[in-house]
Motif scaffolding. Structure first.
Motif, PDB file in Angstrom:
ATOM      1  N   GLY A  89       0.772  -1.231  -0.178  1.00 55.13           N
ATOM      2  CA  GLY A  89      -0.111   0.208   0.064  1.00 55.13           C
ATOM      3  C   GLY A  89       0.956   1.152  -0.097  1.00 55.13           C
ATOM      4  N   HIS A  90       0.245   2.304   0.699  1.00 58.41           N
ATOM      5  CA  HIS A  90       1.010   3.679   0.693  1.00 58.41           C
ATOM      6  C   HIS A  90       2.222   3.804   1.253  1.00 58.41           C
ATOM      7  CE1 HIS A  90      -2.724   5.392  -1.108  1.00 58.41           C
ATOM      8  NE2 HIS A  90      -3.304   5.108  -0.119  1.00 58.41           N
ATOM      9  N   LEU A  91       2.525   2.598   2.133  1.00 53.57           N
ATOM     10  CA  LEU A  91       3.817   2.815   2.856  1.00 53.57           C
ATOM     11  C   LEU A  91       4.789   1.673   2.642  1.00 53.57           C
ATOM     12  CD1 LEU A  91       2.315   3.395   6.514  1.00 53.57           C
ATOM     13  CD2 LEU A  91       3.240   5.177   4.890  1.00 53.57           C
ATOM     14  N   THR A  92       4.454   1.033   1.440  1.00 55.51           N
ATOM     15  CA  THR A  92       5.317  -0.141   0.935  1.00 55.51           C
ATOM     16  C   THR A  92       6.918   0.499   0.754  1.00 55.51           C
ATOM     17  OG1 THR A  92       3.609  -1.098  -0.118  1.00 55.51           O
ATOM     18  CG2 THR A  92       5.671  -1.850  -0.753  1.00 55.51           C
ATOM     19  N   ARG A  93       7.000   1.243   0.199  1.00 57.02           N
ATOM     20  CA  ARG A  93       8.384   2.177  -0.054  1.00 57.02           C
ATOM     21  C   ARG A  93       9.042   2.311   1.197  1.00 57.02           C
ATOM     22  NH1 ARG A  93      10.154   5.443  -3.179  1.00 57.02           N
ATOM     23  NH2 ARG A  93      11.726   4.145  -4.426  1.00 57.02           N
ATOM     24  N   LYS A  94       8.382   2.916   1.968  1.00 55.90           N
ATOM     25  CA  LYS A  94       9.173   3.397   3.434  1.00 55.90           C
ATOM     26  C   LYS A  94       9.120   2.344   4.378  1.00 55.90           C
ATOM     27  CE  LYS A  94       8.919   7.034   6.558  1.00 55.90           C
ATOM     28  NZ  LYS A  94       9.449   8.391   6.225  1.00 55.90           N
ATOM     29  N   CYS A  95       8.165   1.419   4.531  1.00 56.09           N
ATOM     30  CA  CYS A  95       8.170   0.710   5.542  1.00 56.09           C
ATOM     31  C   CYS A  95       8.101  -0.992   5.349  1.00 56.09           C
ATOM     32  CB  CYS A  95       7.061   0.937   6.484  1.00 56.09           C
ATOM     33  SG  CYS A  95       6.708   2.478   6.948  1.00 56.09           S
ATOM     34  N   GLY A  96       8.138  -1.106   3.823  1.00 52.73           N
ATOM     35  CA  GLY A  96       7.953  -2.405   3.455  1.00 52.73           C
ATOM     36  C   GLY A  96       6.643  -2.930   3.538  1.00 52.73           C
ATOM     37  N   LEU A  97       6.526  -4.280   3.362  1.00 47.22           N
ATOM     38  CA  LEU A  97       5.196  -4.959   3.120  1.00 47.22           C
ATOM     39  C   LEU A  97       4.680  -4.939   4.644  1.00 47.22           C
ATOM     40  CD1 LEU A  97       6.179  -7.544   0.686  1.00 47.22           C
ATOM     41  CD2 LEU A  97       4.932  -5.681   0.390  1.00 47.22           C
ATOM     42  N   THR A  98       3.356  -5.458   4.787  1.00 45.24           N
ATOM     43  CA  THR A  98       2.913  -5.513   6.138  1.00 45.24           C
ATOM     44  C   THR A  98       3.552  -6.705   6.758  1.00 45.24           C
ATOM     45  OG1 THR A  98       0.560  -4.662   5.188  1.00 45.24           O
ATOM     46  CG2 THR A  98       0.707  -6.089   7.330  1.00 45.24           C
ATOM     47  N   ILE A  99       3.860  -7.529   6.205  1.00 45.56           N
ATOM     48  CA  ILE A  99       4.604  -8.986   6.435  1.00 45.56           C
ATOM     49  C   ILE A  99       5.805  -8.458   7.230  1.00 45.56           C
ATOM     50  CG2 ILE A  99       3.424 -10.908   5.489  1.00 45.56           C
ATOM     51  CD1 ILE A  99       5.305 -11.174   3.529  1.00 45.56           C
ATOM     52  N   ASP A 100       6.627  -7.494   6.705  1.00 44.60           N
ATOM     53  CA  ASP A 100       7.667  -7.046   6.891  1.00 44.60           C
ATOM     54  C   ASP A 100       7.914  -6.499   8.352  1.00 44.60           C
ATOM     55  OD1 ASP A 100       8.602  -8.154   4.545  1.00 44.60           O
ATOM     56  OD2 ASP A 100       8.731  -6.136   3.801  1.00 44.60           O
ATOM     57  N   ASN A 101       6.497  -6.370   8.867  1.00 56.18           N
ATOM     58  CA  ASN A 101       6.251  -5.703  10.222  1.00 56.18           C
ATOM     59  C   ASN A 101       5.573  -6.401  11.154  1.00 56.18           C
ATOM     60  OD1 ASN A 101       7.348  -2.634   9.497  1.00 56.18           O
ATOM     61  ND2 ASN A 101       6.211  -3.372   7.664  1.00 56.18           N
ATOM     62  N   LEU A 102       5.656  -7.724  10.712  1.00 57.57           N
ATOM     63  CA  LEU A 102       4.875  -8.341  11.878  1.00 57.57           C
ATOM     64  C   LEU A 102       5.904  -8.990  12.494  1.00 57.57           C
ATOM     65  CD1 LEU A 102       2.293 -10.133  12.314  1.00 57.57           C
ATOM     66  CD2 LEU A 102       2.862 -12.013  10.795  1.00 57.57           C
ATOM     67  N   ILE A 103       5.614  -8.969  13.871  1.00 64.42           N
ATOM     68  CA  ILE A 103       6.609  -9.440  14.996  1.00 64.42           C
ATOM     69  C   ILE A 103       6.334 -10.853  15.463  1.00 64.42           C
ATOM     70  CG2 ILE A 103       7.466  -8.922  17.377  1.00 64.42           C
ATOM     71  CD1 ILE A 103       6.707  -6.031  16.862  1.00 64.42           C
ATOM     72  N   SER A 104       4.821 -11.161  15.672  1.00 63.86           N
ATOM     73  CA  SER A 104       4.513 -12.391  16.002  1.00 63.86           C
ATOM     74  C   SER A 104       3.036 -12.577  15.569  1.00 63.86           C
ATOM     75  CB  SER A 104       4.898 -12.984  17.436  1.00 63.86           C
ATOM     76  OG  SER A 104       4.031 -12.091  18.270  1.00 63.86           O
ATOM     77  N   ALA A 105       2.591 -14.007  15.623  1.00 62.11           N
ATOM     78  CA  ALA A 105       1.005 -14.087  15.449  1.00 62.11           C
ATOM     79  C   ALA A 105       0.681 -15.261  16.425  1.00 62.11           C
ATOM     80  CB  ALA A 105       0.806 -14.431  14.038  1.00 62.11           C
ATOM     81  N   VAL A 124      -0.491 -21.994  19.190  1.00 63.34           N
ATOM     82  CA  VAL A 124       0.975 -21.687  19.412  1.00 63.34           C
ATOM     83  C   VAL A 124       1.298 -20.321  19.167  1.00 63.34           C
ATOM     84  CG1 VAL A 124       1.608 -24.041  18.550  1.00 63.34           C
ATOM     85  CG2 VAL A 124       1.390 -22.066  16.991  1.00 63.34           C
ATOM     86  N   THR A 125       2.219 -19.643  19.240  1.00 67.77           N
ATOM     87  CA  THR A 125       2.876 -18.116  18.990  1.00 67.77           C
ATOM     88  C   THR A 125       3.893 -18.521  17.897  1.00 67.77           C
ATOM     89  OG1 THR A 125       1.941 -17.286  20.986  1.00 67.77           O
ATOM     90  CG2 THR A 125       3.479 -16.145  19.705  1.00 67.77           C
ATOM     91  N   ALA A 126       3.793 -17.783  17.096  1.00 72.13           N
ATOM     92  CA  ALA A 126       5.019 -18.097  16.042  1.00 72.13           C
ATOM     93  C   ALA A 126       5.794 -16.708  16.064  1.00 72.13           C
ATOM     94  CB  ALA A 126       4.473 -18.411  14.513  1.00 72.13           C
ATOM     95  N   SER A 127       6.882 -16.612  16.065  1.00 68.55           N
ATOM     96  CA  SER A 127       7.703 -15.332  15.925  1.00 68.55           C
ATOM     97  C   SER A 127       9.020 -15.927  15.366  1.00 68.55           C
ATOM     98  CB  SER A 127       7.828 -14.864  17.106  1.00 68.55           C
ATOM     99  OG  SER A 127       8.672 -15.549  18.017  1.00 68.55           O
ATOM    100  N   GLU A 128      10.152 -14.795  15.107  1.00 63.96           N
ATOM    101  CA  GLU A 128      11.671 -15.164  14.984  1.00 63.96           C
ATOM    102  C   GLU A 128      12.237 -16.358  15.814  1.00 63.96           C
ATOM    103  OE1 GLU A 128      13.109 -14.560  12.423  1.00 63.96           O
ATOM    104  OE2 GLU A 128      12.452 -12.537  11.555  1.00 63.96           O
ATOM    105  N   PHE A 167       6.539 -19.277  11.248  1.00 64.25           N
ATOM    106  CA  PHE A 167       6.514 -17.686  11.258  1.00 64.25           C
ATOM    107  C   PHE A 167       6.903 -17.356   9.863  1.00 64.25           C
ATOM    108  CE2 PHE A 167       8.564 -13.449  12.295  1.00 64.25           C
ATOM    109  CZ  PHE A 167       7.465 -12.833  12.368  1.00 64.25           C
ATOM    110  N   TRP A 168       7.845 -18.112   8.932  1.00 61.34           N
ATOM    111  CA  TRP A 168       8.590 -18.001   7.918  1.00 61.34           C
ATOM    112  C   TRP A 168       7.285 -17.873   7.042  1.00 61.34           C
ATOM    113  CZ3 TRP A 168       8.648 -20.798   3.645  1.00 61.34           C
ATOM    114  CH2 TRP A 168       9.228 -20.305   2.558  1.00 61.34           C
ATOM    115  N   ALA A 169       6.636 -19.078   7.092  1.00 64.55           N
ATOM    116  CA  ALA A 169       5.541 -19.508   6.055  1.00 64.55           C
ATOM    117  C   ALA A 169       4.401 -18.586   6.318  1.00 64.55           C
ATOM    118  CB  ALA A 169       4.891 -20.927   6.449  1.00 64.55           C
ATOM    119  N   ILE A 170       3.925 -18.080   7.225  1.00 65.86           N
ATOM    120  CA  ILE A 170       2.699 -17.326   7.321  1.00 65.86           C
ATOM    121  C   ILE A 170       2.786 -15.801   6.679  1.00 65.86           C
ATOM    122  CG2 ILE A 170       1.670 -18.456   9.141  1.00 65.86           C
ATOM    123  CD1 ILE A 170       2.428 -15.992  10.985  1.00 65.86           C
TER     124      ILE A 170
END
Ligand SMILES: Cc1cc2nc3c(=O)[nH]c(=O)nc-3n(C[C@H](O)[C@H](O)[C@H](O)COP(=O)(O)OP(=O)(O)OC[C@H]3O[C@@H](n4cnc5c(N)ncnc54)[C@H](O)[C@@H]3O)c2cc1C
Length: 460
Positions: A147-163, A173-177, A184-187
């Motif tokens: 969306g509008h912030l892709t070039r500045k902040c990356g994709l939404t997934i690039d800003n996902l910390i955990s799920a 379960v909680t998935a994270s780095e 976490f990679w797959a989602i």
């Protein structure tokens, strides 16, 4: 146990409502955003929490019934609903908790992006998302999110910390780095294939007011605008985002009457750099070719995010086709000029989203979203309220897509695809598909989560 008893037990365990075809709420509950989709599930469970989601997953698996998961219900292919079987509707799991000190945002799995924009704005924060605020957080995030912030902040997934997820075996379960790293990679791009996310944790960015909005030119100036745009956006600083579009100018305010219903081309800008540098930054943009309309100026971020919501209410007929592009070549521009000016209806459009900048600095196998080296995600969008125009919409979008596809990079953004078959899904994930299939085999070996852009489980 009889089927009736099993359903009665299932219903008794749920805190949320279970809606069946005999209920008054059924006709509304089965509808999704795209009115071209007309499916009749056997049951719709409005889940109130993770416990309800676990109950639903266990029921669907044990009873061997088809399962669909609905977040915001926006998916154009209708992946939030199925014929027969059970729909897990997450729309009641809707909240946003901002931790301003940590710069993070926890979001319920059934939330809409407008919820997030509203809640974060009060803290001068924003999460990168799409351009229509009624879209679901679940589907958009799991597919990538641009969306509008892709070039500045990356994709939404690039800003996902955990799920937090409910898996096919009913575990939570909680998935994270650091936990379930493979999951976490797959989602982060693999869609709803791996589990049902009840809660997302995002990194937020300090963004309050953008210098943004649409700039429009005459449609016969499109080749000149496109040639200028491809160079400008390739070299632009991350603070500037701008997607190119063909459009029909909406027949109402704030657009001037002389432009109403006119086919034009344009760029929707979003500058998020220092506000005192905005005018200067836009000087060369305004200088290269005088626009017929310039609505670019300071605007609160949530106002930009919801600027086009009114144009696209739920219940329209939608058909779209997409591709990634490494470049906007002269040959591609020639094809655009054949089909862009033939927009079949006033809500139809073609968008060319830049995916360079911050999104391109993530490695192509760091997440399943493999087209990090492409320059644009293109989507040809055919929309109208009239079901009688379906054939016309489909035919224009397909012919346009067929003309452009030979100039494309191969695959398409998964969230801009209809039901287009396994080969298209594979083309989109490129070299990441085999790894996704292995992770699918580990977490969902029987393909319980199959109403999505499906990745088949493969252990080899
Ligand atoms: C008007 C419009 C504008 C759009 N603009 C953009 C844009 O600017 N940028 C962009 O990136 N995309 C955009 N999209 C595409 C959008 O990202 C996809 O349609 C996405 O699938 C919508 O998510 P949803 O949750 O609303 O959809 P749903 O139909 O509810 O779900 C879509 C898929 O995601 C799965 N899913 C949803 N929530 C969850 C969850 N919590 N856990 C597990 N699986 C889940 C579903 O099972 C289904 O397979 C737009 C779509 C529309 C219709």
């Amino acid at each position: 146990m009889s089927k009736e008893t099993a359903v009665a037990e299932f219903k008794a365990k749920l805190r949320g409502e279970l809606i069946t075809p005999n209920d008054a709420a059924y006709e509304t509950a089965r509808q999704v955003y795209n009115a071209m989709i007309d499916r009749r599930p056997a049951m719709i469970a409005k889940c109130t929490d993770a416990a309800d989601v676990i109950t639903c997953v266990n029921f669907a698996r044990d009873q061997k019934i088809r399962l669909a998961v609905r977040g915001g219900g926006h998916n154009a292919a209708g992946l939030g609903v199925c014929d027969g079987g059970l729909v897990i509707d997450l729309s009641l799991i809707r909240y946003t908790h901002v931790d301003a000190e940590a710069g993070t945002v926890r979001v319920g799995g059934g939330s809409l992006w407008g919820d997030v924009d509203h809640a974060t704005h009060a803290f001068d924060l924003a999460v990168p998302t799409g351009i229509i605020s009624t879209t679901g957080v679940g589907g958009l995030t799991l597919g990538g999110g641009l969306g509008h912030l892709t070039r500045k902040c990356g994709l939404t997934i690039d800003n996902l910390i955990s799920a937090d997820l409910v898996l096919a075996d009913g575990s939570f379960v909680t998935a994270s780095e650091w936990r379930h790293e493979d999951l976490f990679w797959a989602i982060r791009g693999g869609g709803g294939n791996f589990g049902i996310v009840t809660s997302f944790l995002f990194k937020a960015h300090r963004i309050h007011t953008d210098y943004a909005g649409p700039m429009l030119w005459e449609i016969d100036q499109a080749p000149e605008v496109m040639r200028w745009y491809r160079q400008f956006i390739a070299d632009a600083p991350d603070d500037i985002n701008g997607f190119f579009l063909f459009l029909v100018v909406p027949p109402g305010p704030p657009f001037p009457e002389h432009l109403h219903n006119k086919k034009m081309c344009g760029i929707v800008w979003c500058y998020t750099g220092p506000m005192d540098k905005a005018e200067e930054t836009f000087k060369p943009i305004r200088g290269f070719l005088k626009p017929a309309l310039d609505f670019v100026g300071p605007i609160p971020h949530p106002a930009l995010q919801s600027m086009f919501d009114g144009l696209y209410p739920a219940g329209l007929q939608w058909y779209w086709k997409a591709d990634f592009f490494n470049e906007l070549s002269d040959e591609a521009i020639e094809q655009h000029m054949k089909y862009g000016p033939q927009l079949p209806t006033f809500q139809s459009s073609m968008h060319l989203y830049p995916i360079n900048g911050a999104a391109a600095r993530v490695g192509k196998d760091d997440t399943p979203w493999g087209y990090r080296d492409a320059m644009f995600a293109q989507v040809i969008v055919a929309v109208d309220p009239d079901p009688g125009k379906k054939d016309q919409l489909v035919s224009w979008a397909r012919s346009y897509w067929e003309a452009l596809h030979p100039h494309s990079a191969g695959g398409a953004y998964i969230n801009f695809m209809m039901d287009e078959g396994e080969e298209r899904v594979k083309a989109t994930y490129r070299g990441n598909y085999a790894r996704l299939a292995r992770i699918k085999a580990k977490y969902d070996p029987d393909n319980l989560f199959s109403v999505n852009q499906n990745i088949r489980p493969e252990s080899t």
